[in-house]
Structure formats: structure tokens, C-alpha cells
Design an enzyme around this catalytic site. Structure first.
Site, PDB file in Angstrom:
ATOM      1  N   THR A 163      -1.117  66.831 -21.023  1.00 49.64           N
ATOM      2  CA  THR A 163      -1.121  68.249 -21.407  1.00 49.64           C
ATOM      3  C   THR A 163      -1.216  69.047 -20.131  1.00 49.64           C
ATOM      4  O   THR A 163      -1.597  68.501 -19.090  1.00 49.64           O
ATOM      5  CB  THR A 163      -2.354  68.551 -22.301  1.00 49.64           C
ATOM      6  OG1 THR A 163      -2.144  68.005 -23.587  1.00 49.64           O
ATOM      7  CG2 THR A 163      -2.623  70.022 -22.470  1.00 49.64           C
ATOM      8  N   ASP A 194      -4.647  68.996 -30.848  1.00 47.71           N
ATOM      9  CA  ASP A 194      -5.636  70.062 -30.663  1.00 47.71           C
ATOM     10  C   ASP A 194      -5.068  71.286 -29.956  1.00 47.71           C
ATOM     11  O   ASP A 194      -5.598  72.399 -30.094  1.00 47.71           O
ATOM     12  CB  ASP A 194      -6.799  69.538 -29.818  1.00 47.71           C
ATOM     13  CG  ASP A 194      -6.296  69.023 -28.468  1.00 47.71           C
ATOM     14  OD1 ASP A 194      -5.480  68.070 -28.463  1.00 47.71           O
ATOM     15  OD2 ASP A 194      -6.689  69.572 -27.423  1.00 47.71           O
ATOM     16  N   THR A 213      -7.913  68.888 -22.665  1.00 44.87           N
ATOM     17  CA  THR A 213      -6.891  67.850 -22.710  1.00 44.87           C
ATOM     18  C   THR A 213      -7.546  66.579 -23.222  1.00 44.87           C
ATOM     19  O   THR A 213      -8.757  66.405 -23.098  1.00 44.87           O
ATOM     20  CB  THR A 213      -6.258  67.618 -21.329  1.00 44.87           C
ATOM     21  OG1 THR A 213      -5.511  66.392 -21.360  1.00 44.87           O
ATOM     22  CG2 THR A 213      -7.284  67.522 -20.210  1.00 44.87           C
ATOM     23  N   GLY A 214      -6.728  65.689 -23.773  1.00 50.64           N
ATOM     24  CA  GLY A 214      -7.273  64.413 -24.221  1.00 50.64           C
ATOM     25  C   GLY A 214      -6.728  64.014 -25.571  1.00 50.64           C
ATOM     26  O   GLY A 214      -5.723  64.558 -26.038  1.00 50.64           O
ATOM     27  N   GLY A 216      -6.062  64.228 -28.985  1.00 56.86           N
ATOM     28  CA  GLY A 216      -6.139  65.435 -29.803  1.00 56.86           C
ATOM     29  C   GLY A 216      -6.943  65.285 -31.073  1.00 56.86           C
ATOM     30  O   GLY A 216      -7.681  66.194 -31.461  1.00 56.86           O
TER      31      GLY A 216
HETATM   32  N1  ASP Z   1      -4.465  66.877 -26.386  1.00 56.75           N
HETATM   33  C1  ASP Z   1      -3.061  66.510 -26.380  1.00 56.75           C
HETATM   34  C2  ASP Z   1      -2.677  66.096 -27.785  1.00 56.75           C
HETATM   35  O1  ASP Z   1      -3.380  65.358 -28.400  1.00 56.75           O
HETATM   36  C3  ASP Z   1      -2.758  65.413 -25.409  1.00 56.75           C
HETATM   37  C4  ASP Z   1      -3.471  65.493 -24.081  1.00 56.75           C
HETATM   38  O2  ASP Z   1      -4.138  66.458 -23.774  1.00 56.75           O
HETATM   39  O3  ASP Z   1      -3.359  64.572 -23.265  1.00 56.75           O
HETATM   40  O4  ASP Z   1      -1.627  66.477 -28.233  1.00 56.75           O
END
Ligand code: ASP
Length: 291
Positions: A163, A194, A213-214, A216
Site C-alpha cells: 500500500t 481497510d 498498511t498491512g 486489511g
Molecule cells: N492494507 C492493504 C489491503 O489489505 C494491503 C497493505 O497495506 O499491504 O488491501
């Protein structure tokens, strides 16, 4: 009274190919520099976060705009959101196809409709009605992402992701946040993470702006960005607030996560539970780039 402006940009906390690791800090540095220019010239935090995210949406190294990951059908569907802390106005788009700058579209939703979130075909039609060019799939898909998808889909994994996001504080002490993503590799078509959900991937109020980020699904379960703002209410310390929210996620839902934060005094903060989040922070304390 004017505040020293500040901006923080992240390039996602997901696992990344070794080949792109070295170039990503330069990408976030460029994005933060662009956003900081806006702030220094007296622009709003909203303009600064949008400008910073646009830089990363254009760089194929990052999972947003051009270079977004592919879903289970080999297509790109992107999510984005933007929020203005002083007014709590927000705009977001989910599952958009063929748009280079979903963050611009999110802002357009905020500024020209009575809604906060537009999704799927409706969002794409809204983009067309607003004059956004609709690109062909090949204009956004890059070779490295296709190769990643081939590798991941045979393993039936959905654990790779990324992200981009930015938070900023302007000379007036107003904060804003923006986040943009292609989501999880090999996700089901229609899956929304998210990023476009206000309070989950993005949050801004009168005191604090947050971009996450992460993984979701886990971030949604924690309403992570709003949780950090809630923590800030008791500590008034952006770093402590981010870390407390992350600790709660680690203890409850687990999953990869990272946050960037800035408060209305221009104090910047970031934290993560993976080794992979490039960050650039520019404030009166100087420029900090972390790989
Ligand atoms: N949060 C993002 C999602 O789940 C992915 C990410 O931030 O790496 O779509």
C-alpha cells in the site's frame, strides 16, 4: 500562529521482492519531498497528502495505481481514501478499474458528491463522468506483478500485499491523511481491504492523522487508524499512540501492520511489525528515510 509543516509517507509493510528493496526508500523520499513542497508553499495538508500519494501511484515499485497487484482473475482492482482532519470530510473508492490515480478519485467523491465511499462499477462510471481517463489493463499491469501473481496463485496464497500512504500537517496546524492500494495479491474479485474504510486504513481529525498498511482484514477488525486516534486522546503522543494501537493488534488479531502518524503540532511518528515498510518523514527536524 503558524506550525512547522510536516509530512510522513509510507510504501507499505508487505513482503517485497528482493530486486525492489533498494529502490523503495528513494520512492518514498521523492513522494514526501513533493508533498513537503506543497506545505512549504502554504498549501493545505489535503493537497500535500494527495500529491505525495500520486507520486507513488505512478511508480511501478509500489502496490498502488500503476504496479498494483493482480487479483485471482489476473486483474487490478484498487482502493483509496482521503480525509481532511479539520472538517472530517472524507472520500473513498473501492474496487476501481483502469484508473491511474485512485486517490484523486477519492478526493473527487469527497468534494463533488454527498457520499463518502463509491465502489466497483459505480465508482468507475463516476470516474468517467468526472473526465478521468479510463486506462487499458496493460497500462497499469507491470511485468513484475504478473510474475508475482503466477508464483502466488499456484501456491494459492493471499499473503503478499502492499500500500502507499501519506499524512501531513500544514502551516495552519491542520492534518490530513490519504492511502491507496492494489490490496492483497490473488484476492477474490470484489475484495475490499481497510484502505478505503475510514477509521480502518485512514483517519484524520482535528488533532491527528493516520495512514495504515498491512493485512486489511485484521486492520478492519481493529479499526486500527481510529484506534490510534483514540490512544492519542489519552497520551497526546503520536508515537505512543501508534505503538499502543499496534500492540493491541498484535495481541488480538495479529497480522502484518504498519502506521504513520502526524499530529497538529507537526510531530511525526511511525511503527510497524514487519521488516518491510519504507518510510520518509520530513519535518522541522529534517528528513528521515528508513528502508
Ligand atoms: N492494507 C492493504 C489491503 O489489505 C494491503 C497493505 O497495506 O499491504 O488491501
Amino acid at each position: 500562529m503558524s506550525v512547522a509543516p510536516a509530512i510522513v509517507v509510507h510504501g507499505g509493510c508487505g513482503r517485497i521482492e528482493a530486486a525492489t528493496v533498494a529502490e523503495r526508500p528513494e520512492g518514498v523520499r521523492q513522494a514526501a519531498a513533493r508533498g513537503f513542497e506543497v506545505l512549504r508553499a502554504g498549501g493545505t495538508s489535503l493537497d500535500a497528502v494527495e500529491a505525495a500519494v500520486e507520486v507513488l501511484e505512478e511508480l511501478p515499485l509500489f502496490n498502488a495505481g500503476r504496479g498494483s497487484v493482480l487479483n485471482a482473475e489476473g486483474e487490478i482492482e484498487t482502493d483509496a481514501s482521503i480525509m481532511d482532519g479539520a472538517t472530517r470530510r472524507a472520500g473513498a473508492v473501492a474496487c476501481v478499474r483502469g484508473i491511474l490515480h485512485p486517490v484523486q478519485l477519492a478526493r473527487r467523491v469527497m468534494e463533488t458528491t454527498p457520499h463518502v465511499l463509491l465502489a466497483g462499477e459505480g465508482a468507475t462510471r463516476f470516474a468517467q463522468s468526472q473526465g478521468f481517463p479510463r486506462l487499458r489493463p496493460e497500462d497499469l499491469i507491470v511485468d513484475a506483478r504478473r510474475a508475482q501473481w503466477e508464483r502466488v496463485r499456484t501456491a494459492e496464497s493471499q499473503s503478499e500485499h502492499g500500500t502507499v500512504g501519506a499524512v501531513a500537517c500544514d502551516l495552519q496546524g491542520h492534518v490530513a491523511a490519504a492511502t491507496s492500494t492494489g490490496g492483497m495479491v490473488n484476492k477474490l474479485p470484489g475484495r475490499t481491504g481497510d484502505t478505503p474504510l475510514i477509521g480502518c486504513g485512514t483517519w484524520a481529525d482535528a488533532r491527528l492523522a493516520v495512514s495504515c498498511t498491512g493485512h486489511g482484514e485484521q486492520i478492519i477488525r481493529m479499526t486500527l487508524a481510529r484506534l490510534a486516534a483514540f490512544q492519542y486522546e489519552s497520551s497526546s503522543d503520536a508515537q505512543r499512540a501508534g505503538e499502543a494501537a499496534l500492540a493491541e493488534l498484535n495481541a488480538t488479531a495479529a497480522g502484518d501492520a504498519g502506521l504513520i502518524l502526524v499530529d497538529r503540532q507537526g510531530r511525526v511518528a511511525f511503527c510497524k511489525n514487519t521488516p518491510n515498510m519504507p518510510v520518509c518523514a520530513i519535518s522541522h527536524q529534517g528528513t528521515l528515510v528508513q528502508a
